[in-house]
Design an enzyme around this catalytic site. Sequence first.
Site, mmCIF file in Angstrom:
data_model
loop_
_atom_site.group_PDB
_atom_site.id
_atom_site.type_symbol
_atom_site.label_atom_id
_atom_site.label_comp_id
_atom_site.label_asym_id
_atom_site.label_seq_id
_atom_site.Cartn_x
_atom_site.Cartn_y
_atom_site.Cartn_z
ATOM 1 N N ARG A 59 5.584 7.704 -21.092
ATOM 2 C CA ARG A 59 6.171 6.765 -20.077
ATOM 3 C C ARG A 59 7.214 7.473 -19.011
ATOM 4 N NH1 ARG A 59 10.519 3.761 -20.572
ATOM 5 N NH2 ARG A 59 10.283 3.763 -23.018
ATOM 6 N N TYR A 113 -2.251 -2.743 4.394
ATOM 7 C CA TYR A 113 -3.058 -2.959 3.236
ATOM 8 C C TYR A 113 -2.804 -4.091 2.507
ATOM 9 C CZ TYR A 113 -4.946 -2.429 -1.545
ATOM 10 O OH TYR A 113 -5.596 -2.645 -2.662
ATOM 11 N N ASP A 185 1.906 5.161 3.738
ATOM 12 C CA ASP A 185 0.801 5.244 2.870
ATOM 13 C C ASP A 185 -0.325 6.192 3.503
ATOM 14 O OD1 ASP A 185 -1.736 4.707 1.570
ATOM 15 O OD2 ASP A 185 -1.076 2.333 1.248
ATOM 16 N N LYS A 210 -8.791 6.363 -4.457
ATOM 17 C CA LYS A 210 -9.471 6.574 -3.244
ATOM 18 C C LYS A 210 -10.089 8.090 -3.174
ATOM 19 C CE LYS A 210 -8.612 2.356 -3.044
ATOM 20 N NZ LYS A 210 -7.418 1.688 -2.143
HETATM 21 C C1 LIG Z 1 -6.511 0.939 -2.328
HETATM 22 C C2 LIG Z 1 -5.320 1.021 -1.587
HETATM 23 C C3 LIG Z 1 -4.020 0.903 -2.121
HETATM 24 C C4 LIG Z 1 -3.883 0.103 -3.544
HETATM 25 O O1 LIG Z 1 -4.272 1.177 -4.384
HETATM 26 P P1 LIG Z 1 -4.683 0.816 -6.034
HETATM 27 O O2 LIG Z 1 -4.876 2.154 -6.374
HETATM 28 O O3 LIG Z 1 -5.853 0.131 -5.874
HETATM 29 O O4 LIG Z 1 -3.555 0.047 -6.532
HETATM 30 C C5 LIG Z 1 -3.028 0.991 -1.517
HETATM 31 N N1 LIG Z 1 -3.079 1.233 0.035
HETATM 32 C C6 LIG Z 1 -4.194 1.626 0.416
HETATM 33 C C7 LIG Z 1 -4.406 2.049 2.174
HETATM 34 C C8 LIG Z 1 -5.527 1.483 -0.182
HETATM 35 O O5 LIG Z 1 -6.401 1.789 0.326
#
Ligand SMILES: *Cc1c(COP(=O)(O)O)cnc(C)c1O
Length: 393
Positions: A59, A113, A185, A210
């Site tokens: 953790r 997002y 992001d 991703k």
């Molecule tokens: C998928 C995504 C997220 C969230 O990610 P998770 O791994 O599904 O929690 C945040 N920002 C963007 C741009 C995304 O494509």
Amino acid sequence: MSAPTVTQAPDRPNGMETKVIHAGEPKPRFGGAICLPIFQSSIFEVSEGVDYHDIPYIRLSNTPNHVAVQEKLAVLESAEAALVTGSGMAAIATTLLSVLSHGDHLLVQRRLYGGSYTFITHMLPRFGIAHDFIDSTAPSDWVDKIRPNTKAIYVETISNPTADVPDLPAVVAFAKSHDLVSLIDNTVASPMNFRPPELGFDLSLHSCTKYLNGHTDIVAGAVIGRADLVEQVRRDLNHLGGILDPHACNLLHRGIKTLAVRMRYHNDSAMAIARFLESHSAVTTVNYPGLSSHPSHDRAREALDGYSGLLSFEVDGDGTVAQRVMERMHIPILTGSLGGVESLVSRPATLSHVGMTPEERAKAGVSDNLIRLSVGLESTDDLIEDLERALSQ
Ligand SMILES: *Cc1c(COP(=O)(O)O)cnc(C)c1O
């Protein structure tokens, strides 16, 4: 036996292709293993007097699997430090809760997002944290939104699904001059196409679900950037608990090793497909920052090394026509998400952005006839042939 420590190689290689493979690997290797083993142990023996946050414990994100993949991620973005989390949303939510306090105000780009949008608009207000939306492509408008309690600015490198790219150097300069924490992001670009800390962003956030992992088999996140801020977020994560387990660390670690070759192919294939779609008579609009017709093209060309594998396009017709085109495709799989080896297709109006009102969707550029395509690693020719057939029937 003392607590396991992972000593990193002091040298940081220059090439991304080298970094993804060799950065963060333990020296010496555990038992000589070329691939870091999975340390399936929740606890580790400790020495007397160790600080709570330094006790090796899953953790606390400090087991050998965490340490290695975190160093690899830090090196990929030329950053001081990195932290992995249990999902992209865990990275985003934990970071915002760590950087902001009750009474603070956040500037955030409007095209966001969906999960981040809901967190910022529905959850942060419950903790007394306010926000204002900005058009991240129009820096001259930002100063009007600044308040005495504004603490941070939040943007996305390439927005989803319209692929807008902010004025990235202006975000960094604005944050510095107003003493804001700059957050970005960077999921859709991936570290291959953009490395926010190199430009001066304080923290770069990722859904590693991703491109970074790339193989559609885990959910994971990352916070990369300034060491003091990453440590602050880690200490809060230690109590919020949204951590990544060692098995998922291991899969992410393995996925990252092929990021460089995967991303080059995603970039090239998406570019070719965007050009094909732009020339097709049944397509009215293509959103891809690599196309000179895209409003963000000049900013993207200036700041990014590639345009990534995500594009969207509007077909000539309504939502029903778009739905039919999508269902006629054979190769792309009908689902949300992006960044995997498989091509994925969806209609944001009915999937990723279904939680928004029609007015909010219109503001976000999400029309009913918009199709989003995450270009995978299949043959570009096969994908173009498939799209041609789906559009022409
Ligand atoms: C998928 C995504 C997220 C969230 O990610 P998770 O791994 O599904 O929690 C945040 N920002 C963007 C741009 C995304 O494509």
